[in-house]
Enzyme design. Structure first.
Site, PDB file in Angstrom:
ATOM      1  N   CYS A   1      -5.301  11.781  12.039  1.00 16.72           N
ATOM      2  CA  CYS A   1      -6.067  10.556  12.231  1.00 16.72           C
ATOM      3  C   CYS A   1      -5.718  10.192  13.704  1.00 16.72           C
ATOM      4  O   CYS A   1      -4.931  10.875  14.417  1.00 16.72           O
ATOM      5  CB  CYS A   1      -5.412   9.608  11.273  1.00 16.72           C
ATOM      6  SG  CYS A   1      -3.659   9.334  11.148  1.00 16.72           S
TER       7      CYS A   1
ATOM      8  N   ASP B   1       4.871   0.683  12.115  1.00 16.40           N
ATOM      9  CA  ASP B   1       3.479   0.172  11.750  1.00 16.40           C
ATOM     10  C   ASP B   1       3.499  -1.304  12.224  1.00 16.40           C
ATOM     11  O   ASP B   1       2.544  -1.883  11.794  1.00 16.40           O
ATOM     12  CB  ASP B   1       3.412   0.196  10.236  1.00 16.40           C
ATOM     13  CG  ASP B   1       3.496   1.493   9.567  1.00 16.40           C
ATOM     14  OD1 ASP B   1       3.453   1.912   8.466  1.00 16.40           O
ATOM     15  OD2 ASP B   1       3.353   2.588  10.272  1.00 16.40           O
TER      16      ASP B   1
ATOM     17  N   LYS C   1       0.907  -1.217   0.089  1.00 28.30           N
ATOM     18  CA  LYS C   1       0.079   0.050  -0.113  1.00 28.30           C
ATOM     19  C   LYS C   1       0.892   1.322   0.112  1.00 28.30           C
ATOM     20  O   LYS C   1       0.611   2.315  -0.855  1.00 28.30           O
ATOM     21  CB  LYS C   1      -0.844   0.090   1.061  1.00 28.30           C
ATOM     22  CG  LYS C   1      -1.465   1.346   1.394  1.00 28.30           C
ATOM     23  CD  LYS C   1      -2.682   1.295   2.880  1.00 28.30           C
ATOM     24  CE  LYS C   1      -1.781   1.510   4.056  1.00 28.30           C
ATOM     25  NZ  LYS C   1      -1.563   2.899   4.544  1.00 28.30           N
ATOM     26  N   ASN C   2       1.980   1.082   0.873  1.00 27.92           N
ATOM     27  CA  ASN C   2       2.715   2.570   1.134  1.00 27.92           C
ATOM     28  C   ASN C   2       3.731   2.541  -0.008  1.00 27.92           C
ATOM     29  O   ASN C   2       4.383   3.798  -0.004  1.00 27.92           O
ATOM     30  CB  ASN C   2       3.284   2.465   2.331  1.00 27.92           C
ATOM     31  CG  ASN C   2       2.335   2.691   3.416  1.00 27.92           C
ATOM     32  OD1 ASN C   2       1.190   2.881   3.177  1.00 27.92           O
ATOM     33  ND2 ASN C   2       2.762   2.383   4.850  1.00 27.92           N
TER      34      ASN C   2
ATOM     35  N   ARG D   1      -8.487  -0.833   4.959  1.00 28.55           N
ATOM     36  CA  ARG D   1      -7.949   0.202   4.131  1.00 28.55           C
ATOM     37  C   ARG D   1      -6.453  -0.343   4.000  1.00 28.55           C
ATOM     38  O   ARG D   1      -5.899  -0.022   2.961  1.00 28.55           O
ATOM     39  CB  ARG D   1      -7.614   1.394   5.297  1.00 28.55           C
ATOM     40  CG  ARG D   1      -8.899   2.259   5.232  1.00 28.55           C
ATOM     41  CD  ARG D   1      -8.477   3.421   6.099  1.00 28.55           C
ATOM     42  NE  ARG D   1      -7.396   4.290   5.610  1.00 28.55           N
ATOM     43  CZ  ARG D   1      -6.384   5.126   6.416  1.00 28.55           C
ATOM     44  NH1 ARG D   1      -6.723   5.047   7.464  1.00 28.55           N
ATOM     45  NH2 ARG D   1      -5.565   5.362   5.718  1.00 28.55           N
TER      46      ARG D   1
ATOM     47  N   ARG E   1      -0.287  14.647  12.448  1.00 27.72           N
ATOM     48  CA  ARG E   1       0.378  14.659  11.189  1.00 27.72           C
ATOM     49  C   ARG E   1       0.408  15.856  10.296  1.00 27.72           C
ATOM     50  O   ARG E   1      -0.171  16.103   9.355  1.00 27.72           O
ATOM     51  CB  ARG E   1      -0.496  13.611  10.221  1.00 27.72           C
ATOM     52  CG  ARG E   1      -1.072  12.323  10.820  1.00 27.72           C
ATOM     53  CD  ARG E   1       0.007  11.481  11.011  1.00 27.72           C
ATOM     54  NE  ARG E   1       0.517  10.830  10.022  1.00 27.72           N
ATOM     55  CZ  ARG E   1       0.000   9.749   9.354  1.00 27.72           C
ATOM     56  NH1 ARG E   1      -1.229   9.108   9.719  1.00 27.72           N
ATOM     57  NH2 ARG E   1       0.484   9.230   8.396  1.00 27.72           N
TER      58      ARG E   1
HETATM   59  C1  EPZ Z   1       4.155   6.892   6.189  1.00 26.76           C
HETATM   60  O1  EPZ Z   1       3.347   7.994   6.694  1.00 26.76           O
HETATM   61  C2  EPZ Z   1       3.284   5.747   6.152  1.00 26.76           C
HETATM   62  N1  EPZ Z   1       2.226   6.080   5.292  1.00 26.76           N
HETATM   63  C3  EPZ Z   1       2.968   5.555   7.538  1.00 26.76           C
HETATM   64  O2  EPZ Z   1       2.295   4.238   7.446  1.00 26.76           O
HETATM   65  C4  EPZ Z   1       4.022   5.197   8.319  1.00 26.76           C
HETATM   66  O3  EPZ Z   1       3.546   4.846   9.704  1.00 26.76           O
HETATM   67  C5  EPZ Z   1       5.055   6.357   8.296  1.00 26.76           C
HETATM   68  O4  EPZ Z   1       5.374   6.675   6.990  1.00 26.76           O
HETATM   69  C6  EPZ Z   1       6.245   6.056   9.328  1.00 26.76           C
HETATM   70  O5  EPZ Z   1       6.878   5.085   8.531  1.00 26.76           O
HETATM   71  C7  EPZ Z   1       2.328   5.930   3.769  1.00 26.76           C
HETATM   72  O6  EPZ Z   1       3.724   5.705   3.422  1.00 26.76           O
HETATM   73  C8  EPZ Z   1       1.175   6.248   3.171  1.00 26.76           C
HETATM   74  P1  EPZ Z   1       6.166  10.547   8.330  1.00 26.76           P
HETATM   75  P2  EPZ Z   1       3.772   9.513   6.772  1.00 26.76           P
HETATM   76  O7  EPZ Z   1       6.016  11.883   7.566  1.00 26.76           O
HETATM   77  O8  EPZ Z   1       4.861   9.690   5.540  1.00 26.76           O
HETATM   78  C9  EPZ Z   1       6.140  13.819  11.692  1.00 26.76           C
HETATM   79  C10 EPZ Z   1       0.382   2.806   8.011  1.00 26.76           C
HETATM   80  O9  EPZ Z   1      -0.154   2.168   8.947  1.00 26.76           O
HETATM   81  N2  EPZ Z   1       6.143  14.751  10.639  1.00 26.76           N
HETATM   82  O10 EPZ Z   1       7.462   9.659   8.332  1.00 26.76           O
HETATM   83  O11 EPZ Z   1       2.790  10.647   6.976  1.00 26.76           O
HETATM   84  C11 EPZ Z   1       5.005  12.979  11.727  1.00 26.76           C
HETATM   85  O12 EPZ Z   1       3.852  13.618  12.534  1.00 26.76           O
HETATM   86  C12 EPZ Z   1       0.729   4.309   7.829  1.00 26.76           C
HETATM   87  O13 EPZ Z   1       0.567   1.989   6.704  1.00 26.76           O
HETATM   88  C13 EPZ Z   1       6.130  15.948  10.949  1.00 26.76           C
HETATM   89  O14 EPZ Z   1       6.242  16.535  11.962  1.00 26.76           O
HETATM   90  O15 EPZ Z   1       4.887   9.411   8.115  1.00 26.76           O
HETATM   91  C14 EPZ Z   1       5.317  11.607  12.615  1.00 26.76           C
HETATM   92  O16 EPZ Z   1       5.306  12.059  13.923  1.00 26.76           O
HETATM   93  C15 EPZ Z   1       0.582   4.732   9.240  1.00 26.76           C
HETATM   94  N3  EPZ Z   1       6.096  17.026   9.737  1.00 26.76           N
HETATM   95  C16 EPZ Z   1       6.598  11.273  11.883  1.00 26.76           C
HETATM   96  O17 EPZ Z   1       7.150  12.820  11.463  1.00 26.76           O
HETATM   97  C17 EPZ Z   1       5.952  16.610   8.725  1.00 26.76           C
HETATM   98  O18 EPZ Z   1       5.974  17.386   7.838  1.00 26.76           O
HETATM   99  C18 EPZ Z   1       6.792  10.528  10.806  1.00 26.76           C
HETATM  100  O19 EPZ Z   1       5.815  10.803   9.708  1.00 26.76           O
HETATM  101  C19 EPZ Z   1       5.779  15.283   8.585  1.00 26.76           C
HETATM  102  C20 EPZ Z   1       5.849  14.500   9.380  1.00 26.76           C
END
Ligand code: EPZ
Length: 415
Positions: A116, A305, A22-23, A397, A121
């Protein structure tokens, strides 16, 4: 509201084939917007999140057709640059179209993605990266609007190796003149898959999988055929299913390197894991597992995850285990539901202390988010009696045909 009821106590045995990631699929679908030709993706899982992204691409003017696990995307006639709020709120990953639209059209207007259950996020790292490239960003009325009149490749240092921010900046930079270097980039395998996809379209990207990625802007991107990588989190979830049910499962269609943190942790707990040519066999049929400590980290560390799923397993292993969630600020929603099943878990901020027990009790529980729902299915496989899991739409999902796959392994699904 959909629910799933299953009776615990039956070891899962047999073979399961992992679906496409998915990711990996979601950012690649967003990147397809940058192609002036036809994109053919194979190994695409049938998931609600993929449907939402398909709707987003159609709203922008792309043609999206599915034939079994093949997705055909034609973005030649894409002209719109705005994603409506109802789509952005439905799925956070819809924000990934922003980088693609800025790259191709130098203009994008996307509503803030819905938060969420697991955290607020934010998008600050995405927007900071776009601004570094010279895009003007306005944030008002719940929308982020970007324009790029004079963009040029730059060096960008991410404060945190955000997966989405890394993906969005790669897309925006791929069609931006000059060389962009992303430092402290996320290293997840899904980013490597996206790099390979974009390079087949004619992009010039190097370094995905490492913490420094170099993108040399090109003028246009063409059509391509691409097969997405297998879903490492689905694979990990079925590895835990073998462990928690004390079963014996052969898991095929995996990339071994992508699940090394899971293999290491389950071996540390005393499980037998046999590596085969195109898969792995997880033998969970003993009861003297050892407790373990887990700290979620960016890849190649232990994946956030898989945190909820591992907590369900640790709840059934005698002894004390500690889980530290360092990535998201609210990813313990599954704890309250596991406690309803008799699990002994205490949380203090980002730390959870689990005192494993020989048994859990089947009862009514509720999925609060995708991976929490998966954890409840796993706990139900072990619990005495029947467990009814409400709101399983969260699980659908991210897990393709989960019902059929569990039945195929002998799970005692009541309804
Ligand atoms: C991706 O989400 C994945 N989703 C998530 O999987 C996964 O948990 C996450 O990466 C971490 O590995 C997809 O790929 C579609 P991040 P993403 O930006 O990109 C903070 C699942 O269960 N952050 O690496 O949204 C954020 O709040 C999902 O399949 C900022 O502060 O994750 C979080 O605490 C859930 N500012 C941390 O970084 C930003 O601009 C990691 O977020 C962006 C992120």
């Amino acid at each position: 509201m959909n629910s799933l009821t299953l009776k615990g106590g039956r070891p899962l045995k047999g073979q399961v084939k992992i679906s496409g990631s998915k990711n990996a699929t979601l950012p690649i679908m967003a990147a397809s917007l940058m192609s002036s030709g036809e994109v053919i993706l194979s190994g695409v899982p049938e998931l609600e999140d993929i449907n939402v992204m398909s709707d987003a691409l159609r709203i922008l003017g792309a043609k999206v057709k599915r034939e079994a696990d093949i997705l055909i995307i034609d973005s030649a006639n894409v002209s719109a640059v705005e994603i409506p709020e109802h789509i952005s709120r439905k799925m956070r990953a819809s924000n990934l179209v922003m980088g693609a639209l800025l790259g191709r059209f130098k203009h994008a207007r996307v509503a803030y993605p819905g938060g969420c259950a697991i955290g607020i996020r934010p998008m600050d790292l995405h927007l900071k990266g776009f601004r570094n490239l010279g895009y003007e960003l306005i944030e008002e009325y719940g929308f982020m609007e970007g324009n790029g009149h004079s963009t040029i490749g730059k060096e960008i240092l991410l404060d945190f190796p955000s997966v989405g921010a890394t993906e969005n900046i790669i897309m925006a930079a791929a069609l931006t003149p000059g060389v962009t270097i992303i430092r402290n980039a996320a290293r997840e395998p899904e980013i490597v898959d996206m790099q390979n996809f974009l390079n087949r379209m004619g992009a010039k990207i190097r370094g995905a999988g490492l913490d420094t990625i170099c993108i040399e802007g090109v003028d246009r991107l063409g059509g391509v055929e691409h097969g997405v990588i297998p879903d490492r989190i689905e694979a990990g979830t079925f590895m835990v299913a073998a462990a928690i049910s004390r079963g014996d499962i052969y898991i095929e269609n995996i990339v071994l390197e992508h699940i090394l943190p899971l293999i290491a942790k389950l071996k540390e707990m005393g499980l037998e894991i046999l590596l085969c040519s195109s898969g792995i066999r997880v033998v969970g049929n003993n009861n003297n597992y050892r407790p373990a400590d887990i700290k979620t980290m960016p890849y190649p560390g232990f994946p956030t995850d898989m945190q909820a799923q591992m907590m369900a397993l640790l709840s059934t292993v005698r002894g004390t285990s500690i889980v530290v969630e360092t990535i998201f600020e609210n990813r313990f929603m599954h704890v309250q539901e596991l406690r309803r099943m008799g699990a002994d878990i205490k949380t203090e901020g980002k730390i959870a202390i689990i005192k494993g027990k020989n048994s859990l009790e089947g009862t009514n529980v509720e999925a609060t988010d995708l991976r929490a729902g998966a954890a409840l299915i796993l706990a139900a496989l072990f619990a005495d009696g029947e467990t009814r899991i409400a709101k399983i739409e969260h699980i659908n999902r991210g897990y393709e045909k989960i019902h059929q796959k569990l039945l195929g392994l002998g799970a005692d699904i009541i309804s």
